[in-house]
Design an enzyme around this catalytic site. Structure first.
Site, short mmCIF file in Angstrom:
data_model
loop_
_atom_site.label_atom_id
_atom_site.label_comp_id
_atom_site.label_asym_id
_atom_site.label_seq_id
_atom_site.Cartn_x
_atom_site.Cartn_y
_atom_site.Cartn_z
N SER A 1 0.84 -1.21 0.00
CA SER A 1 0.00 0.00 0.00
C SER A 1 0.87 1.25 0.00
O SER A 1 2.05 1.21 0.38
CB SER A 1 -0.93 0.07 1.22
OG SER A 1 -1.76 -1.05 1.29
N ASP B 1 7.08 -9.31 11.09
CA ASP B 1 7.16 -10.76 11.21
C ASP B 1 6.37 -11.20 12.44
O ASP B 1 6.79 -10.98 13.57
CB ASP B 1 8.62 -11.19 11.33
CG ASP B 1 8.80 -12.70 11.26
OD1 ASP B 1 7.78 -13.41 11.25
OD2 ASP B 1 9.95 -13.16 11.23
N VAL C 1 4.97 -14.48 12.52
CA VAL C 1 4.86 -15.93 12.39
C VAL C 1 6.23 -16.55 12.65
O VAL C 1 7.24 -16.07 12.11
CB VAL C 1 4.36 -16.33 10.99
CG1 VAL C 1 4.43 -17.85 10.80
CG2 VAL C 1 2.94 -15.83 10.76
N ASP C 2 6.28 -17.58 13.46
CA ASP C 2 7.54 -18.29 13.74
C ASP C 2 7.36 -19.77 13.42
O ASP C 2 6.34 -20.38 13.77
CB ASP C 2 7.93 -18.14 15.21
CG ASP C 2 8.24 -16.70 15.59
OD1 ASP C 2 8.81 -15.99 14.76
OD2 ASP C 2 7.87 -16.29 16.71
#
Length: 799
Positions: free
Chosen positions: A251, A323, A325-326
């Site tokens: 965006s 981030d 997400v692991d």
């Protein structure tokens, strides 16, 4: 002969009858924009004025009545879209489209979005104003389901209409959060590259922050005025794209302070980049009551606008790209495969069983394992290879979900402090929330639940050994999130680029390259007398300062010896190209063909076809192009398939030039002057049903030749392909401009139209305007709305 005549007459009568039936079906199944309707539970009359583009302007005496009417009018234009989006997070697409979607449904079920939604509903308070207004909105949707015509897509997929419930709203938000999560595409891929090629190959990829690029600058400012102080899944994504299910990509937004504008009032601009689909993702609606007014842009099935403005303030968003997400390698017990090593010792894997409804095939049962960190993705996500279990931890499903409270608070805030306080409740997806108001404030906040990550931990790899974070995270205070309030530059902006630190640490993420950010800063810094028209031109800007630098690096390595006259002529034109992606540019066509052939030659020998395709699905490849081409010593230049010879960047660049030229000569003809951008760069707004060739002209909108390109402000992104045809897959989902010197004359545009009903006159009535970079008015003044309204729908509380 008489029999032939009778036969012809009979056929003609049959055709007339079929045409009449089709006309009757179309008439009775299009949205109702005029007349009176009974809407149960109303406390008073609600008036809805439709403007010439089908935007409803809803006037009610109280908010619950207004939101009931909003639910009804939203459903009659977008019920199919609502149905589609509520199904994704809970794994319900196979019931619509058949067995090809089973893997997608398995993946989403394993993610746990539906379970997280269940918990959020269970924890909700029926007396909470956001819950009450959401339920009123759902009442309106369900009233339309009861009495309104069934959308044609329901007939074609063979499903029944079913009432909407609170959990459906959370499932839509959950899917939105997932579509932001670039880690699914990136981390397992980088881990496999390291395991296949070694860590040296990762060192030459821009995985970490680059301090030489344009960053978002933080600033703790004091508001002016009287507001007080301001303290892995490539296959899954491919399937979603195939069925034209919108995904959130990137965006732009910038907000200009009074010192930067002609009128001395704030100007707000925003164009969220989302996967193109038909209908387009946003539904516009203007809602007005004595206690609440908002001109908003709504997701299907979500009552509160994610983008909105009124006479006091305007807000919008870009993707933070943090981030959240692991991935973890799980250690299975050496003698008991039913157990894994947790932080507290050995624990049994949790087995979860689910059932998927499949169109024309009954039901499919499947099971998956889960640890304290999250689902084990082996056998569920195609890019997870090997037998070592890999689990996934995702902040969205792990933490308390208060996103609906945040959206309610943003829409009901009275000033900048109230608005900021609502943002604390957004844990995921990570958003850059942009803000401007009539008091002269401009601000940007990165909203997400950020957690502490030691410098020694590489978040872009699957965690194991010393490279690991605990499942229980140490969260940062919201004040430590990146933000800027009334900075010395007198503007704020975001282009999904790297944010600066405010907490003594950088925030790992999947940020876009600096291309758009550099252009935005370049244009904003050069001018202090911005007006609405100039901002509109900037939203449609198609120039790339980065691409011209990349091209200069490439041209500096081209060997002219042996090139023919056409090739030399093209090189001469490329040298003076300004990086502008207009329809008549042959330079744009050749540049992207050259870059794609170069990337393929550089990466495919080491990665192979499949991993190279996965790399192209990540933001990492966008970040890689400029630094790779600027670094002639990168290990990636060598072609490992040639024994005893190490290729140089000059060799690869020249080979790619000749290949690209030959390919275009074959596909577009012998004359390079005719290799214009309009022949290869097109936009078609696809509908899921439009995959059926016979139905494509009825449901899809386009295709259109379109200006713009990857990572210019008018960001018309396309995936690279061997055929050199660049079919745009995502771009500005709306372009909005709010000028606080005249809020009533604010502008917007949708990519196709307001309605998702193909029988509506507003199905595609903005499509050509959008392609041409034009805008239309977002009316907010009631006298003007009533005077110009084409139709009026009145909701009453009695039959």
């Amino acid at each position: 002969m008489r029999l032939v005549k009778r036969f012809i007459v009979a056929v003609l009568m049959l055709l007339v009858l079929l045409a009449a039936l089709a006309g009757t079906f179309a008439y009775t199944h299009k949205p109702c924009y005029d007349g009176e309707k009974y809407l149960p539970k109303l406390m008073g009359e609600v008036q809805v004025y439709y403007d010439s583009y089908g935007i409803p302007h809803i006037y009610a005496e109280n908010e619950k009545d207004a939101f009931r009417a909003l639910g009804y009018v939203h459903a009659q234009d977008r019920l199919w879209q609502m149905e589609l989006l509520r199904r994704i997070g809970k794994g319900g697409l196979s019931e619509l489209f058949g067995k090809d979607l089973i893997r997608t449904d398995q993946f989403f079920m394993a993610l746990g979005i539906d379970e997280a939604s269940e918990r959020a509903v269970g924890a909700s308070d029926a007396d909470n104003p956001s819950v009450q207004l959401t339920q009123a909105y759902l009442d309106g949707i369900n009233r339309f389901i009861e009495e309104g015509p069934t959308p044609v897509e329901f007939y074609l997929t063979g499903i029944d209409k079913e009432p909407f419930v609170l959990k459906d709203v959370y499932n839509v938000i959950g899917y939105m959060a997932f579509s932001f999560a670039m880690a699914h595409k990136t981390d397992p891929l980088l881990t496999r590259i390291r395991e296949k090629l070694g860590p040296r190959y990762l060192q030459d990829l821009p995985i970490h922050s680059d301090t030489g690029t344009v960053w978002l600058k933080n600033h703790r400012g004091k508001p002016v005025g009287n507001t007080g102080e301001n303290d892995m899944v490539a296959g899954i994504f491919e399937t979603l794209q195939k069925y034209h299910i919108p995904q959130f990509e990137g965006s732009n937004s910038w907000v200009l302070g009074p010192e930067k504008t002609q009128t001395g009032q704030v100007i707000f601009a925003n164009d969220p980049h989302i996967g193109f689909s038909q209908p387009s993702v946003w539904y516009e609606a203007h809602v007005s009551t004595p206690t609440y007014e908002k001109y908003g842009f709504h997701l299907a099935g979500v009552p509160f606008p994610i983008l909105g403005h009124d006479r006091r303030m305007a807000y919008g968003m870009t993707m933070f790209e943090n981030d959240d997400v692991d991935f973890y390698y799980e250690e299975t017990h050496p003698t008991d495969t039913a157990q894994y090593r947790s932080g507290q010792g050995w624990k049994p894997y949790e087995w979860v069983s689910r059932t998927i409804k499949v169109k024309d095939s009954g039901r499919v049962d499947f099971s998956f394992k889960r640890t304290e960190r999250g689902p084990v993705l082996n056998g569920i996500a195609d890019q997870i290879e090997g037998e070592r279990p890999i689990s996934m931890w995702w902040v969205y499903t792990q933490e308390e979900n208060k996103v609906m409270d945040a959206l309610y608070g943003m829409g009901h805030a009275q000033d900048i402090d109230g608005f900021r306080s609502a943002l604390v409740d957004i844990h995921a997806p990570g958003l850059n929330i942009m803000y401007g108001d009539a008091e002269g404030n401009v601000a940007w906040w990165a909203t997400a639940k950020l957690y502490h990550i030691p410098d020694s931990v590489n978040t872009k790899l699957v965690y194991e050994g010393a490279n690991v974070l605990p499942a229980g995270k140490r969260y940062l205070n919201f004040s430590q999130n990146p933000h800027a309030v009334n900075p010395p530059s007198n503007y704020v902006y975001s282009a999904n680029n790297q944010p600066d630190s405010i907490a003594g640490m950088l925030y790992p993420g999947y940020y876009l390259p600096e291309n758009r950010a550099r252009r935005i800063v370049q244009l904003l810094e050069a001018k202090n007398d911005w007006d609405k028209e100039a901002v509109g031109r900037m939203l449609n800007d198609v120039a790339s300062p980065v691409d011209t630098e990349v091209l200069a690096d490439l041209l500096g390595r081209v060997d002219h010896e042996g090139l023919d006259e056409d090739q030399l002529g093209l090189l001469a034109r490329l040298k003076v190209w300004k990086g502008e992606y207009e329809l008549d540019s042959e330079e744009a066509t050749f540049f992207h063909k050259w870059v794609y052939v170069l990337l393929k030659d550089v990466f495919e020998d080491e990665l192979g076809d499949a991993m190279f395709e996965e790399l192209q699905e990540t933001h990492l490849i966008k970040r890689t192009i400029a630094p790779l081409i600027a670094d002639p010593e990168s290990i990636w230049w060598d072609d490992v398939r040639t024994q005893g010879h190490r290729e140089t960047s000059r060799e690869i660049v020249n080979t790619a030039f000749v290949k690209a030229f030959g390919s275009l000569r074959e596909s577009l003809g012998p004359d390079p002057l005719k290799w214009t951008w309009d022949r290869v760069h097109t936009l078609e707004h696809g509908h899921p049903i439009g995959q059926v060739a016979a139905l494509r002209p009825f449901f899809n909108v386009g295709p259109f030749p379109v200006v713009g390109s990857r990572e210019v402000i008018n960001n018309m992104f396309f995936p690279y392909s061997d055929d050199g045809r660049y079919k745009v897959s995502s771009g500005p989902s709306t372009r909005r401009i709010i000028d606080f010197s005249d809020v009533g004359d604010s502008w917007s545009i949708l990519p196709t139209g307001q309605s998702g009903n193909p029988f509506s006159e507003h199905y595609d009535d903005q499509a050509q305007m959008y392609i041409e970079g034009r805008f239309r008015k977002m009316m907010i003044d009631r006298p003007e709305i009533e005077a110009s309204s084409k139709s009026q729908l009145i909701f009453k509380n009695h039959e």
